[in-house]
Write a protein that holds these residues in place. Sequence first.
Motif, short mmCIF file in Angstrom:
data_model
loop_
_atom_site.label_atom_id
_atom_site.label_comp_id
_atom_site.label_asym_id
_atom_site.label_seq_id
_atom_site.Cartn_x
_atom_site.Cartn_y
_atom_site.Cartn_z
N GLY A 83 -42.39 53.84 -1.74
CA GLY A 83 -41.69 52.67 -1.21
C GLY A 83 -40.20 52.79 -1.30
O GLY A 83 -39.64 52.71 -2.40
N THR A 85 -40.22 46.18 -9.44
CA THR A 85 -39.59 47.49 -9.38
C THR A 85 -38.23 47.42 -10.06
O THR A 85 -37.59 46.36 -10.09
CB THR A 85 -39.43 47.96 -7.92
N GLU A 88 -38.07 50.66 0.10
CA GLU A 88 -37.39 49.36 0.21
C GLU A 88 -38.28 48.26 -0.36
O GLU A 88 -39.49 48.43 -0.52
CB GLU A 88 -37.05 49.05 1.66
N ALA A 89 -37.66 47.13 -0.67
CA ALA A 89 -38.39 45.96 -1.16
C ALA A 89 -37.47 44.74 -1.08
O ALA A 89 -36.23 44.87 -1.11
CB ALA A 89 -38.86 46.16 -2.60
N VAL A 127 -41.03 41.82 -6.76
CA VAL A 127 -41.21 42.16 -5.34
C VAL A 127 -42.11 41.13 -4.66
O VAL A 127 -43.21 40.86 -5.14
CB VAL A 127 -41.79 43.57 -5.19
N GLY A 170 -41.02 50.54 -4.13
CA GLY A 170 -41.32 49.14 -3.85
C GLY A 170 -42.77 48.77 -3.68
O GLY A 170 -43.08 47.58 -3.52
N TYR A 171 -43.72 49.72 -3.70
CA TYR A 171 -45.13 49.39 -3.52
C TYR A 171 -45.72 48.82 -4.82
O TYR A 171 -46.68 49.34 -5.38
CB TYR A 171 -45.93 50.64 -3.15
N GLY A 200 -39.08 40.78 4.67
CA GLY A 200 -39.45 42.15 4.33
C GLY A 200 -39.36 43.12 5.49
O GLY A 200 -39.28 44.34 5.28
N PHE A 210 -42.61 44.25 1.05
CA PHE A 210 -41.93 45.50 1.36
C PHE A 210 -42.37 46.00 2.73
O PHE A 210 -43.51 45.81 3.14
CB PHE A 210 -42.18 46.57 0.29
N THR A 234 -47.01 41.04 -1.60
CA THR A 234 -47.60 41.42 -2.87
C THR A 234 -48.39 40.31 -3.55
O THR A 234 -49.09 40.56 -4.53
CB THR A 234 -46.51 41.88 -3.86
#
Length: 323
Positions: A61, A101, A63-64, A34, A96-97, A121, A37, A322
């Motif tokens: 999350g 992932t 999405e990513a 990732v 996604g956090y 993102g 996000f 990230t």
Amino acid sequence: MRAVVLDGPGGVDRLRLRSVPIPEPGAGQVRIRVEAFGLNRSELHTRLGLAEGVTFPRVPGIEAVGTVDADPEGVLEAGRQVATMMGGMGRTYDGGYAEYTVVPRAQVIPFDSALPWENIGAVPETLQTAYGSLTTGLDLRAGQALLIRGGTSALGLAAATLAKDLGATVLSTTRNHDRVTALAAHGVDRPMVDDGAIAARVRDLVPGGVDAALELVGTPTLPDTLAATRIHGTVCFTGMLSNQWIIHDFYPIAYLPRGVRLAAYGGEAGDLPAEVLQRWLDRIATGEISLGPVHVYALDDIRAAHQDMERGRRPGKLVVVTR
């Protein structure tokens, strides 16, 4: 790897940045490195305990974006740029956090872009929802008038861009007087300050009512949005900025204006064709269009980002990088 873990519902203090094992993909799955996000109201609902079907502890999350790190079956090559969203991400399995992932391959969308990751993102989930709401939810056509309720949200701004691109006239609302100019600068034809009762003003601007309306605030404003829509027009219920989405004691004949249609939209990764994502990324890269402002945070600042989202401090999309 570093990941944001939510042990249970509560305030932003429940979002804790931890070191956890890198997840291993199984059959039919892909591990994504990732890079960024976007934040979504869905994750706020999860943190506040308003979302159904969520198990804890959980990496939130929905999405990513990033690159393929591992595909055990070799379908997607390592390093391929991809987006992923929905399908239970951040709810029934970790989302996604995080720096990595693992998701089902079926919800991975490949693309090619030289845009910075923070700009990429901001696109996938917002574009998917705006595109689906206008096409599947409203069947919006050139020459029609569209009302967007909740216009300075990321989704509201993206929907305005897509609607203008289709050739529609756009009316869009904000509760903040200071954001009217920003809506106009974004291309909105008729920015409006929303005091909760705008149907009469809309009908003054568009006699008979708008052809289509996108409800992003929720059930508190839905009756007024329906009242602003013409006979045989359609309202699409997509967003819940108010965190209220249940209509109590719903009696359709009394609730719905005569002849006005009410639809809803909620999409998945499969509802955003790869060619649509690629086309809009390309147009953003050339500067031809914009889906709205992007506000960028570091992973360490996830709590501040969530506070800004919850309090509506920033118009447009909030994105976390990230690395």
